[in-house]
Write an enzyme that holds these catalytic residues in place. Structure first.
Site, PDB file in Angstrom:
ATOM      1  N   TYR A  32       2.769   1.854   7.271  1.00  0.00           N
ATOM      2  CA  TYR A  32       1.650   0.920   7.406  1.00  0.00           C
ATOM      3  C   TYR A  32       1.921  -0.353   6.628  1.00  0.00           C
ATOM      4  CZ  TYR A  32      -0.143   1.898   2.662  1.00  0.00           C
ATOM      5  OH  TYR A  32      -0.297   1.992   1.300  1.00  0.00           O
ATOM      6  N   ARG A  99       3.189  20.416  17.635  1.00  0.00           N
ATOM      7  CA  ARG A  99       3.523  20.450  16.203  1.00  0.00           C
ATOM      8  C   ARG A  99       4.892  21.083  15.952  1.00  0.00           C
ATOM      9  NH1 ARG A  99       3.501  23.422  11.648  1.00  0.00           N
ATOM     10  NH2 ARG A  99       3.146  22.233   9.746  1.00  0.00           N
ATOM     11  N   HIS A 101       8.160  20.077  12.901  1.00  0.00           N
ATOM     12  CA  HIS A 101       8.579  19.071  11.921  1.00  0.00           C
ATOM     13  C   HIS A 101       9.613  18.105  12.496  1.00  0.00           C
ATOM     14  CE1 HIS A 101       6.550  21.852   9.300  1.00  0.00           C
ATOM     15  NE2 HIS A 101       6.741  21.085   8.243  1.00  0.00           N
ATOM     16  N   GLU A 178       5.654   1.504 -11.172  1.00  0.00           N
ATOM     17  CA  GLU A 178       4.642   0.594 -10.601  1.00  0.00           C
ATOM     18  C   GLU A 178       3.288   1.218 -10.841  1.00  0.00           C
ATOM     19  OE1 GLU A 178       4.745   0.286  -6.298  1.00  0.00           O
ATOM     20  OE2 GLU A 178       5.560   2.296  -6.079  1.00  0.00           O
TER      21      GLU A 178
HETATM   22  N1  PDD Z   1      -0.991  -1.339  -1.559  1.00  0.00           N
HETATM   23  N2  PDD Z   1       2.794  -0.527  -4.849  1.00  0.00           N
HETATM   24  C1  PDD Z   1       2.030   0.332  -4.142  1.00  0.00           C
HETATM   25  C2  PDD Z   1       2.234   1.794  -4.328  1.00  0.00           C
HETATM   26  C3  PDD Z   1       1.061  -0.168  -3.237  1.00  0.00           C
HETATM   27  O1  PDD Z   1       0.319   0.687  -2.523  1.00  0.00           O
HETATM   28  C4  PDD Z   1       0.891  -1.571  -3.110  1.00  0.00           C
HETATM   29  C5  PDD Z   1      -0.107  -2.197  -2.192  1.00  0.00           C
HETATM   30  C6  PDD Z   1       1.715  -2.427  -3.879  1.00  0.00           C
HETATM   31  C7  PDD Z   1       1.629  -3.926  -3.788  1.00  0.00           C
HETATM   32  O2  PDD Z   1       2.236  -4.417  -2.618  1.00  0.00           O
HETATM   33  P1  PDD Z   1       1.739  -5.784  -1.943  1.00  0.00           P
HETATM   34  O3  PDD Z   1       1.789  -6.831  -2.983  1.00  0.00           O
HETATM   35  O4  PDD Z   1       2.699  -6.020  -0.858  1.00  0.00           O
HETATM   36  O5  PDD Z   1       0.324  -5.528  -1.443  1.00  0.00           O
HETATM   37  C8  PDD Z   1       2.662  -1.857  -4.728  1.00  0.00           C
HETATM   38  C9  PDD Z   1      -1.855  -1.788  -0.482  1.00  0.00           C
HETATM   39  C10 PDD Z   1      -2.664  -2.999  -0.798  1.00  0.00           C
HETATM   40  C11 PDD Z   1      -2.670  -0.610   0.030  1.00  0.00           C
HETATM   41  O6  PDD Z   1      -2.069   0.453   0.155  1.00  0.00           O
HETATM   42  O7  PDD Z   1      -3.855  -0.761   0.338  1.00  0.00           O
END
Ligand code: PDD
Length: 286
Positions: A32, A99, A101, A178
Protein backbone atom coordinates in the site's frame (compact mmCIF):
# COMPACT_ATOMS: atom_id res chain seq x y z
CA UNK A 1 -20.44 9.70 0.09
CA UNK A 2 -16.81 9.42 -0.90
CA UNK A 3 -16.01 7.92 -4.30
CA UNK A 4 -13.42 5.14 -4.28
CA UNK A 5 -11.77 3.12 -7.04
CA UNK A 6 -11.95 -0.66 -7.00
CA UNK A 7 -10.74 -2.83 -9.89
CA UNK A 8 -11.66 -0.50 -12.71
CA UNK A 9 -14.82 1.01 -11.23
CA UNK A 10 -15.47 4.29 -9.43
CA UNK A 11 -18.17 3.79 -6.81
CA UNK A 12 -19.31 4.97 -3.37
CA UNK A 13 -17.18 3.62 -0.49
CA UNK A 14 -20.21 1.87 1.02
CA UNK A 15 -20.71 -0.13 -2.18
CA UNK A 16 -17.08 -1.29 -2.56
CA UNK A 17 -16.79 -5.04 -1.88
CA UNK A 18 -13.99 -7.59 -2.17
CA UNK A 19 -14.34 -11.40 -2.15
CA UNK A 20 -13.49 -13.00 1.20
CA UNK A 21 -10.84 -15.14 -0.52
CA UNK A 22 -8.87 -12.05 -1.51
CA UNK A 23 -5.28 -12.77 -0.48
CA UNK A 24 -5.10 -9.35 1.10
CA UNK A 25 -7.78 -10.50 3.55
CA UNK A 26 -6.53 -14.08 3.97
CA UNK A 27 -2.74 -13.51 4.10
CA UNK A 28 -2.12 -9.76 4.21
CA UNK A 29 -0.59 -10.45 0.78
CA UNK A 30 -0.45 -6.93 -0.57
CA UNK A 31 1.24 -3.54 -0.50
CA UNK A 32 0.00 0.00 0.00
CA UNK A 33 0.85 3.70 -0.08
CA UNK A 34 -0.42 6.75 1.76
CA UNK A 35 0.03 9.96 -0.24
CA UNK A 36 -0.65 13.35 1.32
CA UNK A 37 -2.53 15.83 -0.85
CA UNK A 38 -2.45 19.54 -0.08
CA UNK A 39 -4.98 21.83 -1.74
CA UNK A 40 -5.67 18.97 -4.18
CA UNK A 41 -1.96 18.73 -5.13
CA UNK A 42 -0.49 15.26 -4.42
CA UNK A 43 2.79 15.63 -2.50
CA UNK A 44 5.74 13.83 -4.10
CA UNK A 45 3.48 11.52 -6.09
CA UNK A 46 6.28 10.16 -8.28
CA UNK A 47 8.29 9.22 -5.19
CA UNK A 48 5.30 7.36 -3.74
CA UNK A 49 4.74 5.54 -7.04
CA UNK A 50 8.45 4.59 -7.15
CA UNK A 51 8.19 3.22 -3.61
CA UNK A 52 5.03 1.32 -4.59
CA UNK A 53 7.03 -0.29 -7.40
CA UNK A 54 9.78 -1.22 -4.92
CA UNK A 55 7.19 -2.83 -2.62
CA UNK A 56 5.55 -4.71 -5.52
CA UNK A 57 8.95 -5.94 -6.71
CA UNK A 58 9.70 -7.04 -3.15
CA UNK A 59 6.59 -9.23 -3.00
CA UNK A 60 6.96 -10.38 -6.65
CA UNK A 61 3.69 -8.88 -7.85
CA UNK A 62 3.52 -7.18 -11.27
CA UNK A 63 2.35 -3.58 -11.14
CA UNK A 64 -1.20 -3.65 -12.55
CA UNK A 65 -0.95 -0.03 -13.72
CA UNK A 66 1.63 2.13 -15.49
CA UNK A 67 2.76 5.31 -13.65
CA UNK A 68 0.66 7.52 -15.96
CA UNK A 69 -2.40 5.34 -15.24
CA UNK A 70 -1.82 5.67 -11.49
CA UNK A 71 -1.53 9.44 -11.90
CA UNK A 72 -4.78 9.67 -13.84
CA UNK A 73 -6.60 7.43 -11.38
CA UNK A 74 -5.32 9.25 -8.30
CA UNK A 75 -6.07 12.58 -10.01
CA UNK A 76 -9.71 11.60 -10.42
CA UNK A 77 -10.07 10.39 -6.81
CA UNK A 78 -8.49 13.64 -5.58
CA UNK A 79 -10.68 15.79 -7.85
CA UNK A 80 -13.90 14.10 -6.74
CA UNK A 81 -13.15 14.07 -2.99
CA UNK A 82 -14.85 16.71 -0.86
CA UNK A 83 -11.68 17.89 0.96
CA UNK A 84 -8.83 20.10 -0.24
CA UNK A 85 -6.27 18.34 1.99
CA UNK A 86 -6.46 14.57 1.67
CA UNK A 87 -4.67 11.35 2.42
CA UNK A 88 -4.87 9.08 -0.61
CA UNK A 89 -4.68 5.43 0.41
CA UNK A 90 -3.98 2.88 -2.29
CA UNK A 91 -3.63 -0.85 -1.98
CA UNK A 92 -2.70 -3.63 -4.37
CA UNK A 93 -3.18 -7.25 -3.29
CA UNK A 94 -2.45 -10.55 -5.03
CA UNK A 95 -6.21 -10.83 -5.50
CA UNK A 96 -8.78 -13.56 -4.90
CA UNK A 97 -7.76 -17.24 -5.17
CA UNK A 98 -8.46 -20.55 -3.39
CA UNK A 99 -6.58 -20.47 -0.07
CA UNK A 100 -3.01 -21.69 -0.58
CA UNK A 101 0.13 -19.94 0.64
CA UNK A 102 1.83 -20.37 -2.75
CA UNK A 103 1.03 -17.78 -5.41
CA UNK A 104 -2.01 -18.61 -7.59
CA UNK A 105 -1.20 -19.55 -11.19
CA UNK A 106 -3.43 -16.80 -12.49
CA UNK A 107 -3.15 -13.59 -10.51
CA UNK A 108 -5.94 -11.02 -10.69
CA UNK A 109 -4.63 -8.25 -8.46
CA UNK A 110 -7.08 -6.20 -6.44
CA UNK A 111 -6.55 -2.45 -6.81
CA UNK A 112 -8.22 -0.13 -4.32
CA UNK A 113 -7.82 3.66 -3.99
CA UNK A 114 -9.63 6.01 -1.61
CA UNK A 115 -9.18 9.50 -0.24
CA UNK A 116 -9.84 10.58 3.33
CA UNK A 117 -9.60 13.99 4.97
CA UNK A 118 -5.99 14.79 5.92
CA UNK A 119 -5.71 16.09 9.45
CA UNK A 120 -2.31 17.73 9.66
CA UNK A 121 -0.84 18.22 13.17
CA UNK A 122 -2.72 20.90 15.14
CA UNK A 123 -1.02 24.08 16.35
CA UNK A 124 -1.06 22.63 19.91
CA UNK A 125 0.71 19.50 18.71
CA UNK A 126 3.33 21.51 16.86
CA UNK A 127 4.01 23.79 19.82
CA UNK A 128 3.65 21.12 22.53
CA UNK A 129 5.05 17.96 20.91
CA UNK A 130 4.08 14.40 21.80
CA UNK A 131 5.08 11.65 24.22
CA UNK A 132 6.59 8.39 22.96
CA UNK A 133 7.76 5.08 24.33
CA UNK A 134 10.32 2.58 23.10
CA UNK A 135 9.92 -1.13 22.39
CA UNK A 136 11.95 -3.92 20.85
CA UNK A 137 11.53 -4.00 17.07
CA UNK A 138 10.11 -7.50 16.61
CA UNK A 139 9.07 -7.08 12.96
CA UNK A 140 10.37 -9.12 10.03
CA UNK A 141 13.49 -8.21 8.06
CA UNK A 142 11.73 -6.59 5.06
CA UNK A 143 10.56 -3.40 6.73
CA UNK A 144 11.53 -1.47 3.58
CA UNK A 145 8.44 -2.94 1.89
CA UNK A 146 5.19 -1.13 2.61
CA UNK A 147 3.08 -4.26 2.97
CA UNK A 148 -0.44 -4.53 4.31
CA UNK A 149 0.81 -7.25 6.70
CA UNK A 150 0.93 -4.72 9.53
CA UNK A 151 0.14 -6.81 12.59
CA UNK A 152 3.51 -6.20 14.27
CA UNK A 153 3.18 -2.43 13.64
CA UNK A 154 -0.41 -2.51 14.91
CA UNK A 155 0.62 -4.21 18.17
CA UNK A 156 3.64 -1.93 18.63
CA UNK A 157 1.62 1.23 18.02
CA UNK A 158 -1.07 0.02 20.46
CA UNK A 159 1.62 -0.15 23.18
CA UNK A 160 1.97 3.62 22.76
CA UNK A 161 -1.78 4.19 22.86
CA UNK A 162 -2.07 2.02 26.01
CA UNK A 163 0.63 4.18 27.61
CA UNK A 164 -1.18 7.41 26.61
CA UNK A 165 1.55 8.18 24.05
CA UNK A 166 1.60 9.04 20.36
CA UNK A 167 4.23 6.68 19.00
CA UNK A 168 6.46 3.69 19.75
CA UNK A 169 10.13 4.08 18.80
CA UNK A 170 11.65 0.77 17.78
CA UNK A 171 15.03 -0.53 18.88
CA UNK A 172 16.68 -3.46 17.14
CA UNK A 173 19.98 -4.89 18.42
CA UNK A 174 20.71 -1.71 20.36
CA UNK A 175 20.00 0.68 17.46
CA UNK A 176 17.03 2.89 16.52
CA UNK A 177 15.22 1.62 13.42
CA UNK A 178 12.11 3.84 13.11
CA UNK A 179 8.70 4.34 14.71
CA UNK A 180 5.76 1.91 14.49
CA UNK A 181 4.17 4.28 11.93
CA UNK A 182 6.86 6.90 11.25
CA UNK A 183 10.56 7.58 10.71
CA UNK A 184 12.64 9.05 13.53
CA UNK A 185 15.26 11.81 13.59
CA UNK A 186 17.29 13.13 16.52
CA UNK A 187 19.40 16.22 17.15
CA UNK A 188 22.57 16.29 19.24
CA UNK A 189 24.73 19.39 19.66
CA UNK A 190 23.04 21.02 16.66
CA UNK A 191 23.54 18.05 14.32
CA UNK A 192 20.46 16.38 12.79
CA UNK A 193 20.89 12.60 12.78
CA UNK A 194 18.87 9.94 10.96
CA UNK A 195 19.32 6.18 10.66
CA UNK A 196 20.41 5.04 7.18
CA UNK A 197 17.89 3.40 4.87
CA UNK A 198 18.08 -0.38 5.02
CA UNK A 199 15.81 -3.40 5.10
CA UNK A 200 15.09 -2.50 8.73
CA UNK A 201 13.04 0.64 8.03
CA UNK A 202 10.54 2.06 5.59
CA UNK A 203 12.24 4.56 3.26
CA UNK A 204 9.96 7.46 4.17
CA UNK A 205 9.06 10.06 1.58
CA UNK A 206 8.90 12.64 4.39
CA UNK A 207 12.30 11.40 5.64
CA UNK A 208 13.78 12.24 2.22
CA UNK A 209 12.18 15.69 2.23
CA UNK A 210 13.51 16.44 5.73
CA UNK A 211 17.05 15.46 4.73
CA UNK A 212 16.79 17.57 1.57
CA UNK A 213 15.57 20.52 3.63
CA UNK A 214 18.40 20.03 6.16
CA UNK A 215 20.86 20.34 3.27
CA UNK A 216 19.03 23.32 1.76
CA UNK A 217 18.89 25.09 5.13
CA UNK A 218 22.59 24.45 5.75
CA UNK A 219 21.81 22.47 8.91
CA UNK A 220 24.60 20.10 9.96
CA UNK A 221 23.26 16.59 9.46
CA UNK A 222 24.44 13.01 9.19
CA UNK A 223 22.85 9.72 8.18
CA UNK A 224 24.32 6.95 10.32
CA UNK A 225 23.25 4.25 12.78
CA UNK A 226 21.90 5.70 16.05
CA UNK A 227 22.59 3.71 19.21
CA UNK A 228 19.83 3.49 21.81
CA UNK A 229 22.02 5.34 24.33
CA UNK A 230 22.42 8.26 21.87
CA UNK A 231 18.67 8.41 21.35
CA UNK A 232 18.13 8.61 25.11
CA UNK A 233 20.69 11.45 25.37
CA UNK A 234 19.26 13.41 22.41
CA UNK A 235 18.61 17.16 22.60
CA UNK A 236 15.64 16.73 20.26
CA UNK A 237 13.72 13.81 18.75
CA UNK A 238 11.32 14.16 15.81
CA UNK A 239 9.00 11.81 14.05
CA UNK A 240 8.09 12.17 10.38
CA UNK A 241 5.36 10.70 8.21
CA UNK A 242 2.98 11.64 5.42
CA UNK A 243 0.15 12.18 7.91
CA UNK A 244 2.11 13.56 10.89
CA UNK A 245 4.54 15.67 8.80
CA UNK A 246 7.23 16.60 11.40
CA UNK A 247 6.27 16.32 15.04
CA UNK A 248 8.55 16.80 18.05
CA UNK A 249 8.82 14.00 20.62
CA UNK A 250 9.19 15.71 24.00
CA UNK A 251 9.18 12.73 26.36
CA UNK A 252 10.58 9.26 25.80
CA UNK A 253 9.61 6.50 28.23
CA UNK A 254 8.51 9.23 30.66
CA UNK A 255 11.85 11.10 30.54
CA UNK A 256 12.06 14.61 29.07
CA UNK A 257 13.82 14.81 25.70
CA UNK A 258 16.24 17.77 26.05
CA UNK A 259 14.30 20.69 27.52
CA UNK A 260 11.03 18.75 27.34
CA UNK A 261 9.75 21.21 24.71
CA UNK A 262 10.04 21.20 20.92
CA UNK A 263 13.60 22.42 20.28
CA UNK A 264 15.06 25.20 18.12
CA UNK A 265 16.18 22.89 15.31
CA UNK A 266 12.69 21.38 15.17
CA UNK A 267 11.18 24.86 14.87
CA UNK A 268 13.47 25.68 11.97
CA UNK A 269 12.79 22.41 10.19
CA UNK A 270 9.05 22.68 10.80
CA UNK A 271 9.02 26.16 9.24
CA UNK A 272 11.09 24.93 6.28
CA UNK A 273 8.68 22.02 5.78
CA UNK A 274 5.63 24.30 5.82
CA UNK A 275 7.28 26.63 3.30
CA UNK A 276 8.09 23.61 1.11
CA UNK A 277 4.47 22.43 1.29
CA UNK A 278 3.27 25.84 0.18
CA UNK A 279 5.59 25.72 -2.81
CA UNK A 280 3.99 22.35 -3.70
CA UNK A 281 0.54 23.89 -3.45
CA UNK A 282 1.63 26.51 -5.96
CA UNK A 283 2.76 23.64 -8.19
CA UNK A 284 6.47 24.42 -7.95
CA UNK A 285 7.70 20.95 -6.93
CA UNK A 286 6.51 17.39 -7.42
N1 PDD B 1 2.98 5.27 7.47
N2 PDD B 1 7.72 4.03 8.82
C1 PDD B 1 6.56 3.35 8.92
C2 PDD B 1 6.57 2.01 9.57
C3 PDD B 1 5.36 3.91 8.41
O1 PDD B 1 4.22 3.23 8.50
C4 PDD B 1 5.40 5.20 7.82
C5 PDD B 1 4.20 5.88 7.26
C6 PDD B 1 6.65 5.87 7.74
C7 PDD B 1 6.79 7.23 7.10
O2 PDD B 1 6.76 7.15 5.70
P1 PDD B 1 6.23 8.39 4.82
O3 PDD B 1 7.01 9.58 5.22
O4 PDD B 1 6.49 7.98 3.43
O5 PDD B 1 4.75 8.53 5.13
C8 PDD B 1 7.78 5.24 8.24
C9 PDD B 1 1.77 5.70 6.80
C10 PDD B 1 1.48 7.16 6.92
C11 PDD B 1 0.61 4.80 7.21
O6 PDD B 1 0.86 3.60 7.28
O7 PDD B 1 -0.51 5.28 7.41
Amino acid sequence: MATVYLNGAFLPLEEARIPVLDRGFIFGDGVYEVIPVYDRQPFRLRHHLDRLQHSLDGIRLANPLAPAEWETLIGRIVAEAEWLDQGVYLQVTRGPAPRDHAFPKTVRPTVFVMATALKTPSAELVSGGVAAITAADNRWLNCDLKTTSLLANVLLRQLAVDAGCAETLLIRDGFLSEGATSNIFMVKDGVVLAPPKSNLMLPGITYDVVLELAAAEGLPHAVRPIAEAELRAADEVWLTSSTKEITAVVTLDGQAVGSGRPGPVFKRMHAAYQAFKHRIMRGQDG
